[in-house]
Motif scaffolding. Structure first.
Motif, mmCIF file in Angstrom:
data_model
loop_
_atom_site.group_PDB
_atom_site.id
_atom_site.type_symbol
_atom_site.label_atom_id
_atom_site.label_comp_id
_atom_site.label_asym_id
_atom_site.label_seq_id
_atom_site.Cartn_x
_atom_site.Cartn_y
_atom_site.Cartn_z
ATOM 1 N N ILE A 78 0.838 -1.207 0.000
ATOM 2 C CA ILE A 78 0.000 0.000 0.000
ATOM 3 C C ILE A 78 0.867 1.247 0.000
ATOM 4 O O ILE A 78 0.689 2.144 -0.829
ATOM 5 N N VAL A 79 1.805 1.315 0.920
ATOM 6 C CA VAL A 79 2.632 2.516 1.038
ATOM 7 C C VAL A 79 3.511 2.694 -0.202
ATOM 8 O O VAL A 79 3.606 3.799 -0.754
ATOM 9 N N ALA A 80 4.133 1.620 -0.658
ATOM 10 C CA ALA A 80 5.010 1.718 -1.827
ATOM 11 C C ALA A 80 4.244 2.168 -3.068
ATOM 12 O O ALA A 80 4.725 3.033 -3.816
ATOM 13 N N MET A 81 3.066 1.612 -3.280
ATOM 14 C CA MET A 81 2.290 1.949 -4.477
ATOM 15 C C MET A 81 1.676 3.340 -4.404
ATOM 16 O O MET A 81 1.639 4.063 -5.398
ATOM 17 N N GLU A 82 1.202 3.718 -3.245
ATOM 18 C CA GLU A 82 0.484 4.985 -3.118
ATOM 19 C C GLU A 82 1.390 6.173 -2.817
ATOM 20 O O GLU A 82 1.082 7.301 -3.200
ATOM 21 N N TYR A 83 2.491 5.930 -2.114
ATOM 22 C CA TYR A 83 3.318 7.036 -1.642
ATOM 23 C C TYR A 83 4.774 6.933 -2.075
ATOM 24 O O TYR A 83 5.553 7.851 -1.837
ATOM 25 N N GLY A 84 5.160 5.804 -2.649
ATOM 26 C CA GLY A 84 6.524 5.606 -3.121
ATOM 27 C C GLY A 84 7.396 4.919 -2.080
ATOM 28 O O GLY A 84 7.163 5.031 -0.883
ATOM 29 N N GLU A 85 8.381 4.205 -2.576
ATOM 30 C CA GLU A 85 9.267 3.456 -1.685
ATOM 31 C C GLU A 85 10.186 4.356 -0.875
ATOM 32 O O GLU A 85 10.837 3.901 0.059
ATOM 33 N N GLU A 86 10.246 5.634 -1.211
ATOM 34 C CA GLU A 86 11.068 6.573 -0.459
ATOM 35 C C GLU A 86 10.338 7.143 0.750
ATOM 36 O O GLU A 86 10.922 7.841 1.574
ATOM 37 N N ASN A 87 9.050 6.843 0.878
ATOM 38 C CA ASN A 87 8.269 7.353 2.000
ATOM 39 C C ASN A 87 8.856 6.839 3.310
ATOM 40 O O ASN A 87 9.223 5.668 3.427
ATOM 41 N N VAL A 88 8.940 7.709 4.291
ATOM 42 C CA VAL A 88 9.543 7.366 5.583
ATOM 43 C C VAL A 88 8.828 6.202 6.277
ATOM 44 O O VAL A 88 9.441 5.449 7.023
ATOM 45 N N THR A 89 7.567 6.017 6.007
ATOM 46 C CA THR A 89 6.801 4.933 6.624
ATOM 47 C C THR A 89 7.335 3.566 6.205
ATOM 48 O O THR A 89 7.233 2.601 6.967
ATOM 49 N N ILE A 90 7.916 3.498 5.022
ATOM 50 C CA ILE A 90 8.479 2.235 4.534
ATOM 51 C C ILE A 90 9.523 1.699 5.514
ATOM 52 O O ILE A 90 9.590 0.492 5.772
ATOM 53 N N SER A 91 10.326 2.588 6.095
ATOM 54 C CA SER A 91 11.363 2.118 7.023
ATOM 55 C C SER A 91 10.752 1.458 8.252
ATOM 56 O O SER A 91 11.265 0.442 8.743
ATOM 57 N N ALA A 92 9.657 1.992 8.759
ATOM 58 C CA ALA A 92 8.982 1.385 9.914
ATOM 59 C C ALA A 92 8.416 0.015 9.543
ATOM 60 O O ALA A 92 8.504 -0.930 10.328
ATOM 61 N N ILE A 93 7.866 -0.079 8.341
ATOM 62 C CA ILE A 93 7.297 -1.350 7.897
ATOM 63 C C ILE A 93 8.406 -2.381 7.701
ATOM 64 O O ILE A 93 8.274 -3.541 8.112
ATOM 65 N N LEU A 94 9.505 -1.976 7.095
ATOM 66 C CA LEU A 94 10.624 -2.894 6.893
ATOM 67 C C LEU A 94 11.229 -3.332 8.228
ATOM 68 O O LEU A 94 11.643 -4.482 8.381
ATOM 69 N N ASN A 95 11.262 -2.429 9.197
ATOM 70 C CA ASN A 95 11.731 -2.790 10.532
ATOM 71 C C ASN A 95 10.829 -3.867 11.138
ATOM 72 O O ASN A 95 11.304 -4.847 11.712
ATOM 73 N N SER A 96 9.533 -3.686 10.989
ATOM 74 C CA SER A 96 8.579 -4.676 11.481
ATOM 75 C C SER A 96 8.788 -6.017 10.799
ATOM 76 O O SER A 96 8.740 -7.070 11.439
ATOM 77 N N GLN A 97 9.032 -5.973 9.502
ATOM 78 C CA GLN A 97 9.270 -7.201 8.756
ATOM 79 C C GLN A 97 10.552 -7.892 9.246
ATOM 80 O O GLN A 97 10.591 -9.103 9.420
ATOM 81 N N GLY A 98 11.584 -7.107 9.483
ATOM 82 C CA GLY A 98 12.827 -7.661 10.009
ATOM 83 C C GLY A 98 12.648 -8.310 11.366
ATOM 84 O O GLY A 98 13.191 -9.391 11.629
ATOM 85 N N LEU A 99 11.872 -7.668 12.239
ATOM 86 C CA LEU A 99 11.594 -8.249 13.559
ATOM 87 C C LEU A 99 10.828 -9.565 13.423
ATOM 88 O O LEU A 99 11.091 -10.506 14.173
ATOM 89 N N LEU A 100 9.940 -9.610 12.452
ATOM 90 C CA LEU A 100 9.186 -10.847 12.213
ATOM 91 C C LEU A 100 10.125 -11.960 11.765
ATOM 92 O O LEU A 100 10.093 -13.065 12.304
ATOM 93 N N TYR A 101 10.975 -11.674 10.809
ATOM 94 C CA TYR A 101 11.887 -12.705 10.289
ATOM 95 C C TYR A 101 12.875 -13.156 11.353
ATOM 96 O O TYR A 101 13.247 -14.319 11.416
ATOM 97 N N LYS A 102 13.272 -12.228 12.206
ATOM 98 C CA LYS A 102 14.203 -12.567 13.308
ATOM 99 C C LYS A 102 13.522 -13.526 14.296
ATOM 100 O O LYS A 102 14.148 -14.417 14.839
ATOM 101 N N LYS A 103 12.240 -13.323 14.515
ATOM 102 C CA LYS A 103 11.481 -14.116 15.493
ATOM 103 C C LYS A 103 11.204 -15.530 14.997
ATOM 104 O O LYS A 103 11.075 -16.451 15.789
ATOM 105 N N GLN A 104 11.104 -15.706 13.698
ATOM 106 C CA GLN A 104 10.725 -17.009 13.132
ATOM 107 C C GLN A 104 11.805 -18.041 13.288
ATOM 108 O O GLN A 104 12.937 -17.872 13.282
#
Length: 104
Positions: A78-104
């Motif tokens: 949603i964020v990448a398509m609507e606001y671009g991959e440079e949007n600051v929110t992307i970093s928070a989402i990627l951080n969340s994804q990293g925490l998920l992968y670390k936990k698995q």
């Protein structure tokens, strides 16, 4: 129909529950936020995407990794398509994804 102030209060409640480690209680609150954001802002809003990311964090903590992963990927798309991959929110989402992968 959800009122924006009610949705914001639910965001705060869900965040407090998550911070207290009450993940099972936070999930239905975040699900209500997702539905409220969908109803008031639509499925392409950054707030809708962030609501999915918040819920994903709670799902991650209770071991529901597949559900968390799906929500994180939806939020990113949603964020990448609507606001671009440079949007600051992307970093928070990627951080969340990293925490998920670390936990698995």
């Amino acid at each position: 129909e959800a009122h924006p102030s009610t949705i914001n209060a639910l965001v705060n409640l869900g965040t407090v529950l998550k911070d207290l480690g009450e993940f099972e209680e936070a999930i239905p609150v975040f699900e209500r936020v997702i539905e409220g954001r969908r109803a008031t802002e639509g499925e392409t809003s950054i707030n809708y995407a962030m609501a999915k990311a918040m819920a994903a964090g709670a799902y991650r903590e209770i071991g529901e990794y597949d559900k968390a992963d799906l929500m994180i990927k939806d939020a990113y798309t949603i964020v990448a398509m609507e606001y671009g991959e440079e949007n600051v929110t992307i970093s928070a989402i990627l951080n969340s994804q990293g925490l998920l992968y670390k936990k698995q």
